[in-house]
Enzyme design. Structure first.
Site, PDB file in Angstrom:
ATOM      1  N   CYS A  63     -26.654   0.197   0.329  1.00  0.00           N
ATOM      2  CA  CYS A  63     -26.545   1.620   0.020  1.00  0.00           C
ATOM      3  C   CYS A  63     -27.510   2.372   0.936  1.00  0.00           C
ATOM      4  O   CYS A  63     -28.717   2.377   0.686  1.00  0.00           O
ATOM      5  CB  CYS A  63     -26.917   1.824  -1.456  1.00  0.00           C
ATOM      6  SG  CYS A  63     -26.506   3.454  -2.020  1.00  0.00           S
TER       7      CYS A  63
ATOM      8  N   GLN B  83     -14.540   6.333   3.384  1.00  0.00           N
ATOM      9  CA  GLN B  83     -15.196   7.078   2.310  1.00  0.00           C
ATOM     10  C   GLN B  83     -16.718   7.202   2.476  1.00  0.00           C
ATOM     11  O   GLN B  83     -17.299   8.212   2.053  1.00  0.00           O
ATOM     12  CB  GLN B  83     -14.875   6.429   0.956  1.00  0.00           C
ATOM     13  CG  GLN B  83     -13.396   6.374   0.638  1.00  0.00           C
ATOM     14  CD  GLN B  83     -13.089   5.479  -0.570  1.00  0.00           C
ATOM     15  OE1 GLN B  83     -13.832   5.413  -1.529  1.00  0.00           O
ATOM     16  NE2 GLN B  83     -11.951   4.781  -0.513  1.00  0.00           N
TER      17      GLN B  83
ATOM     18  N   CYS C 193     -20.615   2.910  -4.634  1.00  0.00           N
ATOM     19  CA  CYS C 193     -21.828   3.413  -3.996  1.00  0.00           C
ATOM     20  C   CYS C 193     -22.730   4.126  -5.004  1.00  0.00           C
ATOM     21  O   CYS C 193     -22.774   5.347  -5.072  1.00  0.00           O
ATOM     22  CB  CYS C 193     -21.545   4.327  -2.813  1.00  0.00           C
ATOM     23  SG  CYS C 193     -23.046   4.539  -1.831  1.00  0.00           S
TER      24      CYS C 193
ATOM     25  N   LYS D 144     -20.739  -1.898  -5.578  1.00  0.00           N
ATOM     26  CA  LYS D 144     -19.375  -1.669  -5.081  1.00  0.00           C
ATOM     27  C   LYS D 144     -19.447  -0.786  -3.837  1.00  0.00           C
ATOM     28  O   LYS D 144     -19.522   0.442  -3.934  1.00  0.00           O
ATOM     29  CB  LYS D 144     -18.518  -1.027  -6.168  1.00  0.00           C
ATOM     30  CG  LYS D 144     -18.260  -1.957  -7.358  1.00  0.00           C
ATOM     31  CD  LYS D 144     -17.264  -1.385  -8.328  1.00  0.00           C
ATOM     32  CE  LYS D 144     -17.088  -2.269  -9.564  1.00  0.00           C
ATOM     33  NZ  LYS D 144     -16.567  -3.610  -9.275  1.00  0.00           N
ATOM     34  N   THR D 145     -19.472  -1.429  -2.683  1.00  0.00           N
ATOM     35  CA  THR D 145     -19.648  -0.725  -1.408  1.00  0.00           C
ATOM     36  C   THR D 145     -18.789  -1.361  -0.313  1.00  0.00           C
ATOM     37  O   THR D 145     -18.388  -2.525  -0.420  1.00  0.00           O
ATOM     38  CB  THR D 145     -21.119  -0.801  -0.927  1.00  0.00           C
ATOM     39  OG1 THR D 145     -21.502  -2.192  -0.854  1.00  0.00           O
ATOM     40  CG2 THR D 145     -22.061  -0.072  -1.853  1.00  0.00           C
TER      41      THR D 145
ATOM     42  N   ALA E  17     -20.031  -2.090   2.424  1.00  0.00           N
ATOM     43  CA  ALA E  17     -20.925  -3.112   2.974  1.00  0.00           C
ATOM     44  C   ALA E  17     -20.700  -4.445   2.270  1.00  0.00           C
ATOM     45  O   ALA E  17     -20.720  -5.510   2.905  1.00  0.00           O
ATOM     46  CB  ALA E  17     -22.371  -2.649   2.812  1.00  0.00           C
TER      47      ALA E  17
ATOM     48  N   ASP F  53     -13.746  -3.038  -4.619  1.00  0.00           N
ATOM     49  CA  ASP F  53     -14.194  -2.366  -5.843  1.00  0.00           C
ATOM     50  C   ASP F  53     -13.551  -2.920  -7.108  1.00  0.00           C
ATOM     51  O   ASP F  53     -14.131  -2.813  -8.185  1.00  0.00           O
ATOM     52  CB  ASP F  53     -13.888  -0.859  -5.743  1.00  0.00           C
ATOM     53  CG  ASP F  53     -14.724  -0.157  -4.689  1.00  0.00           C
ATOM     54  OD1 ASP F  53     -15.700  -0.756  -4.195  1.00  0.00           O
ATOM     55  OD2 ASP F  53     -14.398   1.005  -4.348  1.00  0.00           O
TER      56      ASP F  53
ATOM     57  N   GLU G 117       0.869  -1.196   0.000  1.00  0.00           N
ATOM     58  CA  GLU G 117       0.000   0.000   0.000  1.00  0.00           C
ATOM     59  C   GLU G 117       0.903   1.243   0.000  1.00  0.00           C
ATOM     60  O   GLU G 117       1.670   1.447   0.939  1.00  0.00           O
ATOM     61  CB  GLU G 117      -0.892  -0.014   1.252  1.00  0.00           C
ATOM     62  CG  GLU G 117      -1.559   1.306   1.593  1.00  0.00           C
ATOM     63  CD  GLU G 117      -2.501   1.856   0.523  1.00  0.00           C
ATOM     64  OE1 GLU G 117      -3.455   1.163   0.164  1.00  0.00           O
ATOM     65  OE2 GLU G 117      -2.254   2.998   0.040  1.00  0.00           O
TER      66      GLU G 117
END
Ligand SMILES: Cc1cc2nc3c(=O)[nH]c(=O)nc-3n(C[C@H](O)[C@H](O)[C@H](O)COP(=O)(O)OP(=O)(O)OC[C@H]3O[C@@H](n4cnc5c(N)ncnc54)[C@H](O)[C@@H]3O)c2cc1C
Length: 428
Positions: free
Chosen positions: A363, A65, A183, A328-329, A331, A320, A57
């Site tokens: 969402c 986000q 999202c 794409k979340t 969650a 994602d 990373e």
């Protein structure tokens, strides 16, 4: 393909468990230290503390986000959405602070932009997606000024709230690019929270609100469209579908849209604005898109249920960047983590993969300050509510979940491998 076949279809690793000669070797290498990378590392180590695991990373900051929508609506402090990367790297994991640049899956190697490489027995690919601001002509020159903003950026979300507070009359335009985006509800959440503020201030009647979406419908899961349409009507917002933002003239305050007509032709239309909230086009990150791991669209190609790579048996992907057709979340990541952690460890042990992803994503649609429609659904738009309540009803309880509980849980549970509300519906 049956589940039995899925389990047997690939050998456990691309080229055997040992990586080719390289700088460093690990049991597991995780590419990306975002929501998925930190979460899956914590979950793997919680199950098996002895794993030798590294996270590649480059960034030194980790972001939450999902709260940026709230920041843009004046309901959250931007400072609470970021922490030093060093503070979230799970204990026991090595952090390689470098940019991954490519993969040699036949040799079990991740290549780094600094020229080095890292070897792995198993690889987890989760570097997120790329916000392609440059695909809208003139946008990058005017972001953060001339009334042009986006909740999709840590730097810009506070500017959204400044614009919302300052606008007393004029025209506000909100945009949504073609799918997939992270999202998918976030573009309209920005609109609802802005409108709610203008309504409370008594100026909504003087603000013309328009939502321009490249999609043909307001939201992809039909069950949630009626309550959203009630808010669209309440806020007197004008919906324009098949309308894609292609160019912005910031100083002139003009946005240009390509609007697709029924006969398939496209018409370019110029619209003036006082405030423009842009959701940028979104793409797979280039080093995955241009790698052997990509599918035809550039996403990391996985079996949608096991999240194991379709061609390289010792590689998994989530978040994602992965090709599963879920929302794409974060969650979705919460559930995907369990699937990857359990399946990867099963393969290491020579067992069949036990856990299958149902496509869950969520969402929380912030339709007004204090009310959320909690949209939770899986593959094919199947409703998967966590709570035994009608999910299409806007609720204060769901707002509390979104604005209070989930951020707290993210930092204190999710990133530490605590898998609350994360059990997949399908294990055997
Ligand atoms: C405005 C907004 C609102 C949202 N609202 C919600 C919501 O309400 N609910 C919800 O569940 N989700 C929401 N999301 C989506 C959620 O934040 C993402 O789906 C989630 O963060 C995806 O996790 P990820 O790990 O795949 O990607 P990210 O969290 O973006 O992390 C990717 C990581 O990979 C790293 N990386 C990039 N390139 C490289 C490289 N070359 N080498 C190594 N590492 C690299 C990045 O530095 C980053 O740390 C929202 C997102 C936005 C922007």
């Amino acid at each position: 393909m049956t589940r039995k076949a899925r389990n047997g279809a690939l050998s456990q690793s691309g080229a055997g468990p040992e990586a080719a000669a390289c700088d460093r070797n690990f049991d597991v290498v995780v590419v990306g230290g975002g929501t998925a990378g930190i979460g899956v590392t914590a979950s793997l180590l919680r199950r098996r503390p002895s794993l030798r695991i590294a996270i590649v990373e480059p960034g030194d900051r980790h972001y939450y986000q999902p709260a940026w929508t709230l920041v843009g609506g004046g309901a959250y402090d931007i400072g609470k959405t970021v922490r030093p990367m060093a503070s979230v790297i799970p204990e026991g994991a090595a952090w390689i602070q470098a940019r991954a640049d490519g993969f040699s899956p036949e040799s079990n190697l991740v290549h780094l932009a600094d020229g080095g490489s890292v070897g792995y027995a198993h690889l987890v690919v989760c570097p997120g997606l790329r916000l392609a601001w440059e695909r809208i002509e003139g946008l990058e020159d005017t972001l953060g000024k001339n009334g042009v903003t986006s909740n999709y950026s840590f730097d810009l979300a506070p500017y959204t709230w400044s614009l919302v507070k300052a606008l007393k009359d004029g025209k506000a335009i909100f945009t949504q690019p073609p799918m997939p985006i992270k999202c998918a509800g976030a573009p309209q959440k920005a609109m609802y929270l802005s409108c709610d503020h203008w309504r409370r201030q008594g100026v909504l009647g003087r603000v013309g609100v328009e939502f321009n979406s490249a999609a043909p419908v307001l939201f992809g899961v039909a069950a949630f469209v009626p309550p959203l349409m009630e808010y669209v009507a309440r806020y007197h917002a004008n919906l324009v579908f098949h309308s894609n933002l292609v160019k912005v003239d910031g100083p002139g305050r003009i946005a240009y849209f390509d609007i697709r007509r029924e006969d398939g032709s496209t018409e370019r239309t110029a619209k003036s604005f006082d405030m423009l909230h842009v959701t940028p086009p979104q793409m797979p990150v280039d080093f995955v898109r241009n790698s052997p791991l990509a599918d035809a669209g550039g996403w990391c190609e996985v079996d949608h249920e096991t999240l194991r790579h379709s061609r390289y048996g010792n590689i998994f992907s989530l978040g994602d960047i992965c090709s599963a057709p879920n929302a794409k979340t974060a969650a979705a990541v919460r559930k995907q983590i369990v699937v990857v952690a359990e399946n990867l460890l099963a393969l290491r042990d020579g067992r069949e993969m036990p856990t299958f992803y149902d496509g869950y994503g969520s969402c929380p649609l912030t339709v007004e300050k204090g009310k959320v429609v909690l949209a939770e659904f899986g593959f094919g738009g199947k409703l998967l509510p966590t709570f035994p309540l009608d999910p299409a009803v806007p609720r204060y309880l769901a707002w509390l979940l979104k604005a209070k509980f989930l951020p707290w849980f993210y930092w204190h549970g999710f990133l530490r491998g605590r898998e609350w509300f994360a059990r997949p519906t399908d294990t055997r």
